[in-house]
Write an enzyme that holds these catalytic residues in place. Sequence first.
Site, PDB file in Angstrom:
ATOM      1  N   THR A 319       0.827  -1.070   0.069  1.00  0.00           N
ATOM      2  CA  THR A 319       0.039   0.065   0.082  1.00  0.00           C
ATOM      3  C   THR A 319       0.903   1.150   0.068  1.00  0.00           C
ATOM      4  O   THR A 319       0.816   2.246  -0.615  1.00  0.00           O
ATOM      5  CB  THR A 319      -0.815   0.018   1.191  1.00  0.00           C
ATOM      6  OG1 THR A 319      -1.781  -1.090   0.996  1.00  0.00           O
ATOM      7  CG2 THR A 319      -1.819   1.217   1.368  1.00  0.00           C
ATOM      8  N   TRP A 322       2.697   1.540  -3.288  1.00  0.00           N
ATOM      9  CA  TRP A 322       1.846   1.847  -4.463  1.00  0.00           C
ATOM     10  C   TRP A 322       1.695   3.357  -4.616  1.00  0.00           C
ATOM     11  O   TRP A 322       1.506   3.874  -5.779  1.00  0.00           O
ATOM     12  CB  TRP A 322       0.256   1.450  -4.177  1.00  0.00           C
ATOM     13  CG  TRP A 322      -0.701   1.738  -5.177  1.00  0.00           C
ATOM     14  CD1 TRP A 322      -0.950   0.933  -6.276  1.00  0.00           C
ATOM     15  CD2 TRP A 322      -1.447   2.613  -5.173  1.00  0.00           C
ATOM     16  NE1 TRP A 322      -1.997   1.648  -6.984  1.00  0.00           N
ATOM     17  CE2 TRP A 322      -2.227   2.619  -6.380  1.00  0.00           C
ATOM     18  CE3 TRP A 322      -1.775   3.909  -4.339  1.00  0.00           C
ATOM     19  CZ2 TRP A 322      -3.361   3.818  -6.804  1.00  0.00           C
ATOM     20  CZ3 TRP A 322      -2.868   4.824  -4.741  1.00  0.00           C
ATOM     21  CH2 TRP A 322      -3.619   4.722  -5.852  1.00  0.00           C
ATOM     22  N   HIS A 323       1.786   4.110  -3.299  1.00  0.00           N
ATOM     23  CA  HIS A 323       1.678   5.532  -3.418  1.00  0.00           C
ATOM     24  C   HIS A 323       2.789   6.224  -3.886  1.00  0.00           C
ATOM     25  O   HIS A 323       2.897   7.321  -4.477  1.00  0.00           O
ATOM     26  CB  HIS A 323       1.404   6.308  -2.065  1.00  0.00           C
ATOM     27  CG  HIS A 323      -0.286   5.898  -1.841  1.00  0.00           C
ATOM     28  ND1 HIS A 323      -0.471   4.608  -0.984  1.00  0.00           N
ATOM     29  CD2 HIS A 323      -1.271   6.709  -1.824  1.00  0.00           C
ATOM     30  CE1 HIS A 323      -1.705   4.752  -0.983  1.00  0.00           C
ATOM     31  NE2 HIS A 323      -2.351   6.189  -1.513  1.00  0.00           N
ATOM     32  N   GLY A 324       4.050   5.576  -3.994  1.00  0.00           N
ATOM     33  CA  GLY A 324       5.254   6.049  -4.676  1.00  0.00           C
ATOM     34  C   GLY A 324       6.561   5.443  -4.088  1.00  0.00           C
ATOM     35  O   GLY A 324       6.493   4.637  -3.136  1.00  0.00           O
ATOM     36  N   PHE A 477      -0.332   9.558  -8.286  1.00  0.00           N
ATOM     37  CA  PHE A 477      -0.159   8.360  -7.728  1.00  0.00           C
ATOM     38  C   PHE A 477      -0.879   7.485  -8.668  1.00  0.00           C
ATOM     39  O   PHE A 477      -0.518   6.288  -8.276  1.00  0.00           O
ATOM     40  CB  PHE A 477      -0.799   8.057  -6.253  1.00  0.00           C
ATOM     41  CG  PHE A 477      -0.241   9.283  -5.224  1.00  0.00           C
ATOM     42  CD1 PHE A 477       1.154   9.254  -4.986  1.00  0.00           C
ATOM     43  CD2 PHE A 477      -1.138  10.076  -4.583  1.00  0.00           C
ATOM     44  CE1 PHE A 477       1.471  10.045  -3.981  1.00  0.00           C
ATOM     45  CE2 PHE A 477      -0.617  10.852  -3.610  1.00  0.00           C
ATOM     46  CZ  PHE A 477       0.632  10.949  -3.337  1.00  0.00           C
TER      47      PHE A 477
END
Length: 477
Positions: A319, A322-324, A477
């Site tokens: 998680t 996934w955002h960076g 994102f």
Amino acid sequence: MVFSSLIFVYFFLPLCILFYLATENVNNRNKVLLVFSMIFYGFSSPSYLILMLFMVFISYKAALKIQDSEDDSIRKKWLIGSVTISLLVLAVFKYLSPILRLTNSLTGMPKEVINIVIPVGISFYTFQLISYVVDVYRKKSEAQKEYLKLLLYAGLFFQCVAGPIVRYRDVSNEIENRSFTFIGAESGITRFAIGLGKKVLLANTCGQVFAEFIPEGVDAISTTPVASLWLGMIFYTFQIYFDFSGYSDMAIGMGLMCGFHFRENFNYPYISKSIREFWKRWHISLSSFFRDYVYIPLGGSKKSHKRTVLNLFIVWTLTGIWHGAGINYCLWGIYYFIFITIEHLFLKDKLKKLPGFLSRFYALFVILLGWVIFKFENPFEMLSVLSGMFGLNNNELWGYETGILMLNYCFFLAICILASTPVVRYVINKYASLVVGNEFYEKTASIMEIVFPTFLLALSTMALVGNSYNPFLYFKF
């Protein structure tokens, strides 16, 4: 082009709806939406439109091969191949440059780091395509036999840029068979206006207020008063919520205008009484994706405590990633893993016994500190803010400028608090139930259904004119 731009609100969207209504059947309306979606995505990321076409083609072919084959080994090969290609493409565009910069700073190699621009929305449509192929493999969805219809699903401009992550099985029937209704269009316009108001009137203002409370740079942050740091992060907490939920509202609203029904992506997350509840209310499409396609296949919580903790660690690490690729996103994911694990193992029943205001205070406190980690990619700025919030920078508690800013924005803060709770919805629903049978009040309610979105649209338009600050936080994102 973003949803909260004048060119989109007053030119692109009305033109799309006009052409959409001018056609008579679903197939032609799909073509209209597809053309406008490709124009929209091409406008936002013209060089990467071909990449989207390629990724959709890979998933399209893989799903057909999976459905047509009765040999499970062949089905698995197509599934693994398709998912691997999708994840590799995502990894190259999203994570290669940050990894190369990290290795360059540690070893000096490579000497030159290629700066790869991240295609807009790649994280969202990649996950949609993965969920589509997996669902076909699990026989929960039929493979789409027409490439252009699958492209419409993945690239529909309503939600391809920043979600919500829509599963194919939830909209497959509406791609083939849906109808336009004035009730749906009315609901969609209202929902779109609410989302636009959240973004333009609340999120944008919160972003500007945040910058007034918390300056840039470690040196400036280290001397910022404790109260300013807390207030700044409170406004950022509201900014990211109104920004992303506003986008989701607009996407859902545009879907309703055209007969699509997308699932809710936010459900008043800041009223949560635990961190587990927060993630059932925040970015629901992402958390449910990781639950159904990662956590449960790993065994979920049905195995030993050690295995459950490992599964949670994998999910929350992913998680964050996934955002960076920034270290702050990884730390943010691990931060939530720690609290989710503690609640799962020790606090599940204890939190339920606490008074509501205490459990909500606990959740908000954890969430707000989490946004500090999320916000500051520079680890030194992050640490300076966190230490300063607890007075460890030898900074003063309350400065003169803090008091002035608080007086200026106290009323706006009250609006943000109210808008992030279901109080307004409760009052509206209560009023609606009371006016049933009263002709005068029913007419008044009908008039308000027209006046309210019009008023929001007018206010948002005035705010957009001449406003240079209008980014969507989740676009990257």
